[in-house]
Design an enzyme around this catalytic site. Structure first.
Site, short mmCIF file in Angstrom:
data_model
loop_
_atom_site.label_atom_id
_atom_site.label_comp_id
_atom_site.label_asym_id
_atom_site.label_seq_id
_atom_site.Cartn_x
_atom_site.Cartn_y
_atom_site.Cartn_z
N GLY A 181 0.82 -1.21 0.00
CA GLY A 181 0.00 0.00 0.00
C GLY A 181 0.84 1.25 0.00
N ASN A 182 0.32 2.29 -0.60
CA ASN A 182 1.00 3.58 -0.62
C ASN A 182 -0.02 4.68 -0.76
OD1 ASN A 182 0.92 3.28 -3.75
ND2 ASN A 182 2.22 1.62 -3.02
N THR A 210 9.10 3.81 -0.24
CA THR A 210 9.06 2.42 -0.70
C THR A 210 9.48 1.46 0.41
OG1 THR A 210 9.78 0.94 -2.47
CG2 THR A 210 11.44 2.43 -1.60
N GLU A 251 5.23 2.88 -6.75
CA GLU A 251 4.02 3.16 -7.54
C GLU A 251 3.77 4.67 -7.66
OE1 GLU A 251 1.39 -0.59 -7.36
OE2 GLU A 251 2.00 -0.26 -5.30
N HIS A 275 -3.76 3.87 -2.31
CA HIS A 275 -3.63 2.60 -3.01
C HIS A 275 -3.36 1.50 -1.98
CE1 HIS A 275 -2.46 -0.60 -5.56
NE2 HIS A 275 -1.19 -0.56 -5.18
N HIS A 280 -3.85 -2.94 -0.98
CA HIS A 280 -4.09 -4.31 -1.43
C HIS A 280 -5.00 -4.98 -0.41
CE1 HIS A 280 0.38 -3.70 -2.74
NE2 HIS A 280 -0.44 -3.08 -3.58
#
Ligand SMILES: [Zn+2]
Length: 204
Positions: free
Chosen positions: A28-29, A43, A73, A91, A93
């Site tokens: 996730g970011n 990262t 990303e 973002h 997952h």
């Protein structure tokens, strides 16, 4: 808000995303707009373990000021801010949405629209084909979809949402996760809202 305040805003959101179980490990970011730039998570780090100094400031083209390595990303995030009204991109997952993204899906509508809240904040969720995380292709395609809406599912990967503030982007990510969870709980039983019911909600 100044740089430090925006870093705190981003960290607060990171904490919420972790508390709600939307991320796992270093997945996730998240990013927020900061004046003409973007603040983004670094990262390879757990979003729950970040401090202000870990947040990376980058220009809209993805180039970085000083130290720090932004999320791989970052290209996808940069594309989100082409839209002037976007102040935050999330973002994740998250488990159920990612499980959903591994099924064969209608690219224009990944999952039935089960609830009025979901109909209003998400509606028909489009799906991008699997594209390598961090790739220009993924960034370009996500940017195209998000030019016209606030969320997209990424096949075999996760979810990307944008909002006009952190709460807005987070709410959409949560709604998507919850709707995907309902999909798996129902296991083929039940039905979503009809087209007419969805249209009525869209009209307000
Ligand atoms: Zn990802």
């Amino acid at each position: 808000m100044n740089d430090s305040e925006q870093r705190q805003t981003l960290l607060q959101l990171c904490g919420q995303v972790c508390a709600k179980g939307l991320v796992c490990g270093s997945g996730g970011n998240i990013s927020v707009r900061c004046d003409g730039d973007i603040l983004i998570t670094p990262t390879g780090r757990n979003l729950g373990a970040l401090s202000e100094d870990d947040v990376v400031r980058m220009r809209p083209d993805g180039s970085v000021y000083g130290g720090g390595v932004p999320s791989r990303e970052r290209r996808m995030h940069c594309r989100c801010y082409v839209r002037a009204d976007v102040a935050c991109a999330v973002h994740v997952h998250s488990t159920y949405a990612t499980a959903l993204s591994c099924l064969p899906l209608d690219p224009l509508c990944a999952v039935p629209v089960y609830t009025p809240g979901y109909a209003i904040s998400v509606g028909k969720l489009p799906v991008l084909p699997y594209l390598r995380p961090g790739s220009k292709e993924l960034a370009d395609m996500a940017g195209e979809v998000l030019a016209g809406r606030n969320s997209v599912l990424l096949a075999k990967h996760g979810v990307l949402t944008v909002g006009n503030n952190t709460e807005h982007a987070l709410n959409i990510a949560e709604e998507i996760e919850e709707n995907a969870r309902i999909f798996f709980i129902l296991a083929g039983r039940g039905a979503g809202l009809t087209e007419e019911q969805q249209a009525e909600l869209q009209r307000g």
